[in-house]
Motif scaffolding. Structure first.
Motif, PDB file in Angstrom:
ATOM      1  N   VAL A  19       0.824  -1.175  -0.026  1.00 40.03           N
ATOM      2  CA  VAL A  19      -0.050  -0.102   0.057  1.00 40.03           C
ATOM      3  C   VAL A  19       0.854   1.438   0.053  1.00 40.03           C
ATOM      4  O   VAL A  19       1.919   1.423   0.779  1.00 40.03           O
ATOM      5  CB  VAL A  19      -1.014   0.019   1.365  1.00 40.03           C
ATOM      6  CG1 VAL A  19      -1.819   1.239   1.296  1.00 40.03           C
ATOM      7  CG2 VAL A  19      -1.907  -1.186   1.249  1.00 40.03           C
ATOM      8  N   THR A  20       0.401   2.287  -0.957  1.00 35.93           N
ATOM      9  CA  THR A  20       1.373   3.502  -1.058  1.00 35.93           C
ATOM     10  C   THR A  20       0.449   4.489  -1.218  1.00 35.93           C
ATOM     11  O   THR A  20      -0.690   4.368  -1.726  1.00 35.93           O
ATOM     12  CB  THR A  20       2.515   3.226  -2.150  1.00 35.93           C
ATOM     13  OG1 THR A  20       3.396   4.556  -1.807  1.00 35.93           O
ATOM     14  CG2 THR A  20       2.002   3.246  -3.487  1.00 35.93           C
ATOM     15  N   ARG A  21       0.840   5.835  -1.351  1.00 32.94           N
ATOM     16  CA  ARG A  21       0.194   6.834  -1.753  1.00 32.94           C
ATOM     17  C   ARG A  21       0.740   7.437  -3.083  1.00 32.94           C
ATOM     18  O   ARG A  21       1.953   7.574  -3.130  1.00 32.94           O
ATOM     19  CB  ARG A  21       0.223   8.154  -0.590  1.00 32.94           C
ATOM     20  CG  ARG A  21      -0.792   9.422  -0.902  1.00 32.94           C
ATOM     21  CD  ARG A  21      -0.661  10.322   0.331  1.00 32.94           C
ATOM     22  NE  ARG A  21      -1.109   9.697   1.510  1.00 32.94           N
ATOM     23  CZ  ARG A  21      -2.267   9.806   1.855  1.00 32.94           C
ATOM     24  NH1 ARG A  21      -3.431  10.332   1.100  1.00 32.94           N
ATOM     25  NH2 ARG A  21      -2.809   9.267   3.098  1.00 32.94           N
ATOM     26  N   ILE A  22      -0.281   7.532  -3.989  1.00 31.44           N
ATOM     27  CA  ILE A  22       0.175   8.079  -5.102  1.00 31.44           C
ATOM     28  C   ILE A  22      -0.315   9.696  -5.382  1.00 31.44           C
ATOM     29  O   ILE A  22      -1.405   9.989  -5.162  1.00 31.44           O
ATOM     30  CB  ILE A  22      -0.550   7.290  -6.559  1.00 31.44           C
ATOM     31  CG1 ILE A  22       0.032   5.800  -6.257  1.00 31.44           C
ATOM     32  CG2 ILE A  22      -0.146   7.838  -7.707  1.00 31.44           C
ATOM     33  CD1 ILE A  22       1.289   5.485  -6.422  1.00 31.44           C
ATOM     34  N   ASN A  75      -3.276  12.152  -4.782  1.00 28.55           N
ATOM     35  CA  ASN A  75      -3.240  12.090  -3.211  1.00 28.55           C
ATOM     36  C   ASN A  75      -3.955  10.840  -2.885  1.00 28.55           C
ATOM     37  O   ASN A  75      -4.818  10.705  -2.071  1.00 28.55           O
ATOM     38  CB  ASN A  75      -3.667  13.385  -2.574  1.00 28.55           C
ATOM     39  CG  ASN A  75      -2.984  13.182  -1.223  1.00 28.55           C
ATOM     40  OD1 ASN A  75      -2.392  12.377  -0.749  1.00 28.55           O
ATOM     41  ND2 ASN A  75      -3.723  14.113  -0.559  1.00 28.55           N
ATOM     42  N   SER A  76      -4.075   9.633  -3.817  1.00 26.16           N
ATOM     43  CA  SER A  76      -4.837   8.536  -3.513  1.00 26.16           C
ATOM     44  C   SER A  76      -4.045   7.471  -2.802  1.00 26.16           C
ATOM     45  O   SER A  76      -2.879   7.304  -3.174  1.00 26.16           O
ATOM     46  CB  SER A  76      -5.486   7.875  -4.911  1.00 26.16           C
ATOM     47  OG  SER A  76      -6.230   8.715  -5.321  1.00 26.16           O
ATOM     48  N   VAL A  77      -4.465   6.657  -1.871  1.00 23.52           N
ATOM     49  CA  VAL A  77      -3.993   5.530  -1.303  1.00 23.52           C
ATOM     50  C   VAL A  77      -4.407   4.257  -2.050  1.00 23.52           C
ATOM     51  O   VAL A  77      -5.496   4.128  -2.189  1.00 23.52           O
ATOM     52  CB  VAL A  77      -4.317   5.311   0.392  1.00 23.52           C
ATOM     53  CG1 VAL A  77      -3.770   4.297   1.057  1.00 23.52           C
ATOM     54  CG2 VAL A  77      -3.910   6.717   0.940  1.00 23.52           C
ATOM     55  N   TRP A 103      -3.326  -2.494  -9.962  1.00 30.88           N
ATOM     56  CA  TRP A 103      -3.325  -1.687  -8.620  1.00 30.88           C
ATOM     57  C   TRP A 103      -4.944  -1.504  -8.358  1.00 30.88           C
ATOM     58  O   TRP A 103      -5.791  -1.840  -9.177  1.00 30.88           O
ATOM     59  CB  TRP A 103      -2.812  -0.277  -8.685  1.00 30.88           C
ATOM     60  CG  TRP A 103      -3.589   0.511  -9.528  1.00 30.88           C
ATOM     61  CD1 TRP A 103      -3.200   0.854 -11.128  1.00 30.88           C
ATOM     62  CD2 TRP A 103      -4.555   1.493  -9.354  1.00 30.88           C
ATOM     63  NE1 TRP A 103      -4.145   1.672 -11.583  1.00 30.88           N
ATOM     64  CE2 TRP A 103      -4.870   2.231 -10.532  1.00 30.88           C
ATOM     65  CE3 TRP A 103      -5.329   1.820  -7.995  1.00 30.88           C
ATOM     66  CZ2 TRP A 103      -5.924   3.317 -10.641  1.00 30.88           C
ATOM     67  CZ3 TRP A 103      -6.254   2.705  -8.092  1.00 30.88           C
ATOM     68  CH2 TRP A 103      -6.715   3.332  -9.413  1.00 30.88           C
ATOM     69  N   ASP A 104      -5.300  -1.405  -7.165  1.00 31.84           N
ATOM     70  CA  ASP A 104      -6.840  -0.947  -6.719  1.00 31.84           C
ATOM     71  C   ASP A 104      -6.706   0.087  -5.854  1.00 31.84           C
ATOM     72  O   ASP A 104      -5.592   0.167  -4.715  1.00 31.84           O
ATOM     73  CB  ASP A 104      -7.662  -2.325  -6.406  1.00 31.84           C
ATOM     74  CG  ASP A 104      -9.014  -2.139  -6.241  1.00 31.84           C
ATOM     75  OD1 ASP A 104      -9.434  -0.991  -6.757  1.00 31.84           O
ATOM     76  OD2 ASP A 104      -9.698  -3.192  -5.913  1.00 31.84           O
ATOM     77  N   TYR A 105      -7.864   0.736  -5.623  1.00 33.61           N
ATOM     78  CA  TYR A 105      -8.040   1.722  -4.320  1.00 33.61           C
ATOM     79  C   TYR A 105      -7.978   0.984  -3.149  1.00 33.61           C
ATOM     80  O   TYR A 105      -8.698  -0.107  -3.030  1.00 33.61           O
ATOM     81  CB  TYR A 105      -8.841   2.708  -4.470  1.00 33.61           C
ATOM     82  CG  TYR A 105      -8.877   3.604  -5.626  1.00 33.61           C
ATOM     83  CD1 TYR A 105      -8.160   5.006  -5.300  1.00 33.61           C
ATOM     84  CD2 TYR A 105      -9.938   3.582  -6.931  1.00 33.61           C
ATOM     85  CE1 TYR A 105      -8.034   5.871  -6.287  1.00 33.61           C
ATOM     86  CE2 TYR A 105      -9.502   4.467  -7.889  1.00 33.61           C
ATOM     87  CZ  TYR A 105      -8.740   5.619  -7.571  1.00 33.61           C
ATOM     88  OH  TYR A 105      -8.535   6.612  -8.452  1.00 33.61           O
ATOM     89  N   VAL A 106      -7.581   1.521  -2.051  1.00 34.74           N
ATOM     90  CA  VAL A 106      -7.802   0.981  -0.538  1.00 34.74           C
ATOM     91  C   VAL A 106      -9.025   1.507  -0.204  1.00 34.74           C
ATOM     92  O   VAL A 106      -9.215   2.796  -0.132  1.00 34.74           O
ATOM     93  CB  VAL A 106      -6.302   1.098   0.291  1.00 34.74           C
ATOM     94  CG1 VAL A 106      -6.916   0.767   1.582  1.00 34.74           C
ATOM     95  CG2 VAL A 106      -5.308   0.538  -0.212  1.00 34.74           C
TER      96      VAL A 106
END
Length: 107
Positions: A19-22, A75-77, A103-106
């Protein structure tokens, strides 16, 4: 080592999951030939370290997405499900970058 193991194709490299912030920002560059301006979205993520003085040192890593893959909002996790590190940039300006294939949103 078995005969099968020696003949199988090995996929080298470092796979990245987690998990990371983009972050996303719009960037405009000017062409050296003709002076035409091009605008595109630049994606990054960060790695941070807390220093002894209580301040953070941040390293920004460019993020590239596979062709045809939807891209996250600023600014999405997100959860990286299939991605790998690679070297990008021209001679003398190389840097580690992240190539995202899934990838997918958390929630």
């Amino acid at each position: 080592m078995s005969k099968r193991a020696r003949n199988s194709k090995v996929r080298y490299g470092m796979n990245v999951v987690g998990v990371t912030r983009i972050f996303c920002r719009e960037k405009t560059v000017k062409s050296k030939k003709g002076g035409k301006e091009y605008t595109f979205e630049e994606y990054t993520t960060t790695i941070s370290r807390l220093n002894e003085d209580g301040k953070y040192t941040n390293l920004y890593i460019p993020v590239f997405f596979a062709k045809g893959l939807d891209k996250p909002e600023n600014n999405s996790v997100v959860e990286l499900q299939d991605s790998n590190l690679f070297v990008s940039g021209n001679a003398g300006y190389e840097r580690i970058s992240l190539y995202v294939k899934q990838w997918d949103y958390v929630d």
